[in-house]
Design a protein around this motif. Structure first.
Motif, PDB file in Angstrom:
ATOM      1  N   VAL A  98       4.049   8.984  -7.400  1.00 26.03           N
ATOM      2  CA  VAL A  98       3.254   7.623  -6.310  1.00 26.03           C
ATOM      3  C   VAL A  98       3.560   6.062  -6.679  1.00 26.03           C
ATOM      4  O   VAL A  98       2.670   5.834  -8.325  1.00 26.03           O
ATOM      5  N   ILE A  99       4.714   5.620  -6.908  1.00 23.56           N
ATOM      6  CA  ILE A  99       4.178   4.051  -6.896  1.00 23.56           C
ATOM      7  C   ILE A  99       4.030   3.538  -5.980  1.00 23.56           C
ATOM      8  O   ILE A  99       4.989   3.013  -5.437  1.00 23.56           O
ATOM      9  N   GLY A 100       2.983   2.419  -6.031  1.00 25.56           N
ATOM     10  CA  GLY A 100       2.934   1.505  -4.566  1.00 25.56           C
ATOM     11  C   GLY A 100       3.432   0.530  -5.200  1.00 25.56           C
ATOM     12  O   GLY A 100       2.891  -0.864  -6.313  1.00 25.56           O
ATOM     13  N   THR A 101       4.872  -0.667  -4.747  1.00 28.88           N
ATOM     14  CA  THR A 101       5.074  -1.730  -4.929  1.00 28.88           C
ATOM     15  C   THR A 101       4.148  -2.803  -3.452  1.00 28.88           C
ATOM     16  O   THR A 101       4.552  -2.691  -2.803  1.00 28.88           O
ATOM     17  N   PRO A 115       0.240  -3.687 -14.201  1.00 30.13           N
ATOM     18  CA  PRO A 115       0.426  -2.753 -13.014  1.00 30.13           C
ATOM     19  C   PRO A 115      -1.254  -1.764 -13.609  1.00 30.13           C
ATOM     20  O   PRO A 115      -1.004  -2.057 -14.924  1.00 30.13           O
ATOM     21  N   VAL A 116      -1.154  -1.674 -12.531  1.00 36.91           N
ATOM     22  CA  VAL A 116      -2.587  -0.306 -12.665  1.00 36.91           C
ATOM     23  C   VAL A 116      -2.236   0.817 -12.486  1.00 36.91           C
ATOM     24  O   VAL A 116      -0.961   1.588 -11.598  1.00 36.91           O
ATOM     25  N   ILE A 117      -2.323   1.689 -13.386  1.00 39.17           N
ATOM     26  CA  ILE A 117      -2.140   3.093 -13.467  1.00 39.17           C
ATOM     27  C   ILE A 117      -3.221   4.026 -12.813  1.00 39.17           C
ATOM     28  O   ILE A 117      -4.252   3.915 -13.959  1.00 39.17           O
ATOM     29  N   SER A 118      -2.881   5.182 -12.321  1.00 34.86           N
ATOM     30  CA  SER A 118      -4.265   6.189 -11.927  1.00 34.86           C
ATOM     31  C   SER A 118      -3.886   7.750 -11.922  1.00 34.86           C
ATOM     32  O   SER A 118      -3.195   7.431 -11.340  1.00 34.86           O
ATOM     33  N   MET A 170       0.441   4.798  -9.399  1.00 33.70           N
ATOM     34  CA  MET A 170       0.944   3.499  -9.914  1.00 33.70           C
ATOM     35  C   MET A 170       0.634   2.380  -8.522  1.00 33.70           C
ATOM     36  O   MET A 170       0.874   2.286  -7.667  1.00 33.70           O
ATOM     37  N   SER A 171       0.151   0.741  -8.561  1.00 33.58           N
ATOM     38  CA  SER A 171      -0.069   0.402  -7.654  1.00 33.58           C
ATOM     39  C   SER A 171       0.577  -0.976  -8.692  1.00 33.58           C
ATOM     40  O   SER A 171       0.249  -1.592  -9.789  1.00 33.58           O
ATOM     41  N   PHE A 172       1.681  -1.737  -7.800  1.00 36.48           N
ATOM     42  CA  PHE A 172       2.656  -2.674  -9.417  1.00 36.48           C
ATOM     43  C   PHE A 172       3.132  -3.387  -8.313  1.00 36.48           C
ATOM     44  O   PHE A 172       4.180  -3.351  -7.296  1.00 36.48           O
TER      45      PHE A 172
END
Length: 263
Positions: free
Chosen positions: A40-43, A256-259, A6-8
Motif C-alpha cells: 500500500v502507498i499513501g501519496t 518516502p517513508v516505508i514501514s 509507504m507514505s510518499f
C-alpha cells in the motif's frame, strides 16, 4: 498479517522547479516504489496526471481517490494498492473541515482544502481486512492541523476501531515530533480534551529518523514531517526513510517513508 506501507509526498508539478519538475521525476518515482514493493502507498500532492503516470508504469497497482476540490480537480491524496493481493472492500474521502462531506470545503484558517482518503482493503488469499487512511495536513494553520487530525481520529474510531478493523494512517502532517498533532497521535498529549493512542512507526527505528523534507537538496539533518501510524496493537517490524536519487534526480522534495507492520 504483515503489511508493507509507504507514505510518499510526490511534490506537485511546478514548472518553476526546473530540472526537478515532474517531467524529470516521473520515471524516478515508480523506480523507488518498485524497489520497495509496498502493498500500500499513501501519496500526497499528486495531480491526476501525475497519479496516472505512476499507475501507467506500475502495472501491479491500482489506486483510489479524488482531488481536494472534488472529482479530478487539484491535488490527490491517492491510495495505491497491489491489486494482485488486495482488493477494495470499502472506500471514501472526507474533507478536513466543519463540513467534511462537502468537496472543496475549508475551515480553521486552512490555506487550502485538505482531505483524507480511506479504504478498507481485503487480502485476497485470506479474506482478512485492514483500513488505510491517507492525508496531508495544512502547512500554514496549526489550528487546521489540530482540528484536522482530531477529525481523522474520530473517523478512524467510528469506521475501524469500533469494528475491530486494524488500520494504518499515512501522510504529510507538516508537523515535527514535538508538535501537539504528533504528540496527540502518540497518546502523549490531549487535544481539545480528547486522546488518541497510536503507534508511531518511527519509534521502532532504533535511531533518529532525520528529516523527510529536503527541498531537493538531499541530506538527513532535521526532523520528520511525514509519518506512518498504526493501531495501538500493531507491531512495527521495520521502518526506513529512502534518501536515494537516480542520476542526481530525487523523486520528490520529500523522502518516502516505508514501514513493515504486523497488524
Amino acid at each position: 498479517m504483515e503489511v508493507k506501507v509507504m507514505s510518499f509526498n510526490l511534490r506537485v508539478d511546478i514548472p518553476q522547479d526546473g530540472k526537478n519538475a515532474w517531467s524529470s521525476r516521473a520515471p524516478v518515482v515508480p523506480h523507488i516504489i518498485g524497489k520497495h514493493q509496498p502493498a500500500v502507498i499513501g501519496t500526497q500532492e499528486g495531480l491526476k496526471r501525475m497519479v496516472e503516470d505512476i499507475a501507467g508504469q506500475l502495472s501491479d497497482y491500482s489506486w483510489i481517490g479524488q482531488g481536494r476540490q472534488g472529482g479530478e480537480k487539484d491535488e490527490f491524496c491517492a491510495i495505491f494498492y497491489n491489486h494482485h493481493t488486495l482488493e477494495v472492500a470499502e472506500s471514501g474521502q472526507f474533507w478536513l473541515s466543519e463540513t467534511p462531506k462537502k468537496p472543496n470545503s475549508v475551515s480553521w484558517e486552512s490555506d487550502y482544502p485538505r482531505i483524507c482518503t480511506w479504504a478498507v482493503l481485503r487480502v485476497k488469499s485470506s479474506g482478512s481486512v485492514f483500513a488505510v487512511y491517507n492525508t496531508h495536513l495544512d502547512h500554514i494553520s496549526q489550528e487546521a492541523r489540530q482540528r484536522g487530525i482530531q477529525l481523522i481520529v474520530k473517523k478512524i474510531n467510528e469506521a475501524a476501531v469500533q469494528r475491530n478493523i486494524p488500520f494504518v494512517l499515512t501522510g504529510d502532517f507538516n508537523s515535527r515530533p514535538d508538535n501537539p498533532v504528533i504528540r496527540f497521535l502518540r497518546g502523549e498529549e490531549l487535544l481539545y480534551g480528547e486522546t488518541a493512542e497510536m503507534v508511531d512507526c518511527f519509534t521502532e527505528m532504533g535511531s533518529e529518523p532525520g528529516t523527510t523534507l529536503h527541498n531537493f537538496e538531499g541530506g538527513s539533518s532535521g526532523k520528520p514531517i511525514d509519518y506512518i501510524f498504526s493501531g495501538k496493537n500493531a507491531r512495527v517490524i521495520k521502518t526506513e526513510v529512502d534518501r536515494s536519487s537516480i542520476d542526481g534526480i530525487y523523486p520528490s522534495d520529500h523522502y518516502p517513508v516505508i514501514s513493515t507492520v504486523e497488524l
